[in-house]
Design a protein around this motif. Structure first.
Motif, short mmCIF file in Angstrom:
data_model
loop_
_atom_site.label_atom_id
_atom_site.label_comp_id
_atom_site.label_asym_id
_atom_site.label_seq_id
_atom_site.Cartn_x
_atom_site.Cartn_y
_atom_site.Cartn_z
N GLY A 24 0.81 -1.21 0.00
CA GLY A 24 0.00 0.00 0.00
C GLY A 24 0.85 1.26 0.00
N LEU A 25 1.92 1.27 0.80
CA LEU A 25 2.82 2.42 0.79
C LEU A 25 3.54 2.55 -0.54
CD1 LEU A 25 4.38 2.26 4.37
CD2 LEU A 25 2.77 3.94 3.48
N TYR A 26 3.88 1.41 -1.14
CA TYR A 26 4.51 1.46 -2.46
C TYR A 26 3.58 2.12 -3.46
CZ TYR A 26 6.47 -0.01 -6.92
OH TYR A 26 6.97 -0.01 -8.19
N VAL A 27 2.32 1.73 -3.44
CA VAL A 27 1.35 2.31 -4.37
C VAL A 27 1.21 3.81 -4.13
CG1 VAL A 27 -1.08 2.30 -5.07
CG2 VAL A 27 0.11 0.15 -4.68
N MET A 28 1.24 4.23 -2.88
CA MET A 28 1.17 5.66 -2.58
C MET A 28 2.33 6.41 -3.24
SD MET A 28 1.21 7.63 1.11
CE MET A 28 2.96 7.35 1.34
N CYS A 29 3.55 5.90 -3.05
CA CYS A 29 4.72 6.54 -3.65
C CYS A 29 4.68 6.48 -5.17
CB CYS A 29 6.00 5.89 -3.12
SG CYS A 29 6.26 6.12 -1.36
N TYR A 30 4.20 5.37 -5.69
CA TYR A 30 4.08 5.17 -7.13
C TYR A 30 3.21 6.26 -7.75
CZ TYR A 30 2.81 2.44 -11.36
OH TYR A 30 2.58 2.00 -12.62
N TYR A 31 2.04 6.50 -7.16
CA TYR A 31 1.14 7.49 -7.74
C TYR A 31 1.54 8.92 -7.39
CZ TYR A 31 -1.77 3.90 -9.65
OH TYR A 31 -2.22 2.85 -10.41
N LEU A 32 2.28 9.10 -6.31
CA LEU A 32 2.88 10.43 -6.09
C LEU A 32 3.85 10.75 -7.22
CD1 LEU A 32 3.61 10.51 -2.24
CD2 LEU A 32 2.03 11.97 -3.51
N GLY A 33 4.60 9.74 -7.66
CA GLY A 33 5.48 9.94 -8.80
C GLY A 33 4.71 10.34 -10.04
N GLY A 34 3.56 9.70 -10.27
CA GLY A 34 2.74 10.07 -11.42
C GLY A 34 2.20 11.48 -11.30
N SER A 35 1.82 11.88 -10.09
CA SER A 35 1.31 13.23 -9.88
C SER A 35 2.35 14.28 -10.22
CB SER A 35 0.86 13.40 -8.42
OG SER A 35 -0.12 12.46 -8.08
N ILE A 36 3.55 14.08 -9.71
CA ILE A 36 4.62 15.06 -9.96
C ILE A 36 5.10 14.97 -11.39
CG2 ILE A 36 6.95 15.74 -9.25
CD1 ILE A 36 6.21 14.81 -6.43
N GLY A 37 5.08 13.76 -11.97
CA GLY A 37 5.50 13.60 -13.36
C GLY A 37 4.59 14.29 -14.34
N ALA A 38 3.34 14.53 -13.95
CA ALA A 38 2.43 15.27 -14.82
C ALA A 38 2.65 16.77 -14.74
CB ALA A 38 0.98 14.94 -14.47
N PHE A 39 2.99 17.26 -13.55
CA PHE A 39 3.03 18.71 -13.33
C PHE A 39 4.43 19.31 -13.43
CE2 PHE A 39 3.57 22.26 -10.32
CZ PHE A 39 2.72 23.18 -10.92
N ALA A 40 5.40 18.73 -12.70
CA ALA A 40 6.72 19.35 -12.59
C ALA A 40 7.42 19.56 -13.94
CB ALA A 40 7.60 18.52 -11.66
N PRO A 41 7.36 18.61 -14.89
CA PRO A 41 8.06 18.83 -16.16
C PRO A 41 7.48 19.95 -17.02
CG PRO A 41 7.71 16.49 -15.79
CD PRO A 41 6.88 17.22 -14.79
N SER A 42 6.34 20.52 -16.61
CA SER A 42 5.77 21.62 -17.40
C SER A 42 6.74 22.80 -17.48
CB SER A 42 4.44 22.08 -16.80
OG SER A 42 4.63 22.60 -15.50
#
Length: 458
Positions: free
Chosen positions: A391-409
């Protein structure tokens, strides 16, 4: 990857290692080997149908239940990344910047990340099918109501609500599979779930693009919400009531197992690797839409929607991940997968569209294999309360997706697609180095077993 553990899906028993010894080296698994299935939620005990009975001898749910599992897998990832292909269109509608529009993905994946550690506990307390149906109902409603958004801020609010309901779908489904099917049937049923999640990730993007091209983006959300509602009815009728579920004492007991995992350096390193995996994938497919919608390609919505067919490669490569790891070792396979993904990203810098599509296909294949390698390490490294560790892995996994969508802008605004490719290459290099270092076998690791797990589609 498009993806997926909370979805703690067991693909096949996996031993880590030959010829390279790695964490969890065991004897080679056979097709009849009994996989380890952890209950979702910390510390939840495994239960058979009756005390002392062999769960593998219990009758299996019928074909309708298998169809319902596929449908649940599709629903889990049907709307998560649905705006990726619509971003150029939404830019014209809301007259917003790329950074602002990327939040339509970030808000959803961030909500998934925040809700993921708790959705398994709710499933442990209140039951698999009730939590699954409630989550599907909420997801159907919020998806359809997103069509009422008159501003980007309103759309972001609906996307956030969608993300809060998504984890309950794959949490309850995977726990149901582990409890209700005999152990010998779990790998095959789980493979159906994974196939459904990959297909759902593709079809959500594809349908949204096609509907928007014919009507508008609001119609796309209405159609997707209606499809989710149809799947809700199919699952309600096709999935039998739980026979082996026993509720946990309370939510606090389910959450108590999270604490030891944050003190485990190898687990923390693996969580960082999961973060980087989805960061690179979401960054790639978010900004390649802008890249190919602009000159000289000027792809329209239909063509951009077809681009996501490269996700279907996940249905082919994920089942191979365990066999590759057994033959070559997980660290080697992970590094090779990241190398293939990076080579694919370099291909996308070429000017011709076929080279770009080939590059995206290679990149996706590498990411899917890497994801299987990373998640299979979690239950081995956790040693106890494995479901909460995932469950913690999934949390970190989707945090990566969240930042991967926004930060590279920010990089996109300054350096365009080439800058985004550079960001992905750096991230993939870092997590390849981390995997090679963190997963180095320790003296006491021999004889421990592992299973390949995946949080679903990307």
């Amino acid at each position: 990857m498009n993806s997926t553990s909370l979805a703690t899906t067991v693909v096949e028993p996996l031993s880590i290692g030959a010829p390279e010894p790695a964490i969890g080296t065991t004897t080679p698994p056979s097709l009849d080997a009994r996989p380890v299935i952890d209950r979702i939620g910390a510390g939840a005990p495994r239960r058979a149908a009756t005390p002392g009975a062999d769960a593998s001898a219990a009758p299996m749910p019928g074909w309708r239940a298998r169809v319902a599992v596929v449908a649940a897998g599709m629903c889990a990832f049907f709307t998560m990344y649905v705006t990726q292909g619509l971003l150029p269109t939404l830019q014209g509608v809301f007259h917003a910047s790329v950074a602002e529009l990327s939040l339509t993905i970030t808000f959803t994946t961030l909500a998934v990340a925040l809700a993921a550690p708790f959705s398994g506990s709710l499933s442990d307390r209140y039951g698999r099918k009730p939590v699954l149906l409630f989550s599907l109902a909420g997801l159907s409603l919020t998806t359809a109501l997103a069509a009422t958004a008159g501003s980007l801020h309103a759309l972001l609010a609906w996307r956030l609500l969608e993300g809060l309901f998504i984890p309950g779908v794959f949490t309850a489904t995977v726990a149901y599979i582990g409890e209700e099917w005999p152990a010998r049937a779990v790998p095959a049923v789980t493979a159906l779930y994974i196939s459904g999640s990959v297909a759902g990730g593709f079809l959500g993007r594809f349908i949204a693009g096609m509907v928007t091209a014919h009507w508008d983006w609001q119609a796309a959300f209405v159609v997707l919400g209606a499809i989710n509602a149809i799947f809700l009815l199919l699952i309600a009728r096709g999935l039998p009531p739980s026979r082996r579920f026993r509720p946990s004492a309370n939510l606090r007991a389910s959450l108590a197992g999270l604490r030891p995992h944050v003190r485990n350096p190898k687990l923390l390193g693996t969580y960082a690797i999961g973060f980087g995996i989805l960061f690179s994938q979401v960054c790639t497919f978010t900004y390649v839409s802008f890249h190919l919608a602009a000159a000289p390609y000027r792809l329209d919505l239909r063509q951009l929607s077809l681009l996501f067919t490269v996700y279907l490669v996940g249905m082919l490569v994920t089942p191979l991940a365990g066999r590759l790891a057994w033959r070559f070792g997980q660290r080697r396979v992970f590094v090779a997968a990241m190398a293939m993904s990076s080579m694919g990203m370099l291909l996308t810098l070429l000017p011709t569209l076929p080279d770009i599509v080939l590059g995206l296909t290679m990149s996706s294949a590498g990411v899917f294999v890497a994801q299987a390698m990373a998640t299979s390490q979690v239950p081995v490294l956790a040693r106890q309360a494995r479901s909460s560790a995932v469950g913690l892995y999934v949390m970190c996994y989707y945090l990566g997706g969240s930042i991967g969508a926004f930060a590279p802008s920010l990089v996109w605004e300054q350096a365009g697609w080439a800058g985004c490719v550079a960001v992905v290459l750096v991230m993939q290099g870092l997590i390849a180095l981390a995997a090679w270092t963190v997963w180095r076998p320790a003296a006491g690791d021999a004889g421990r077993s592992a299973t390949v797990q995946a949080p679903g589609g990307l």
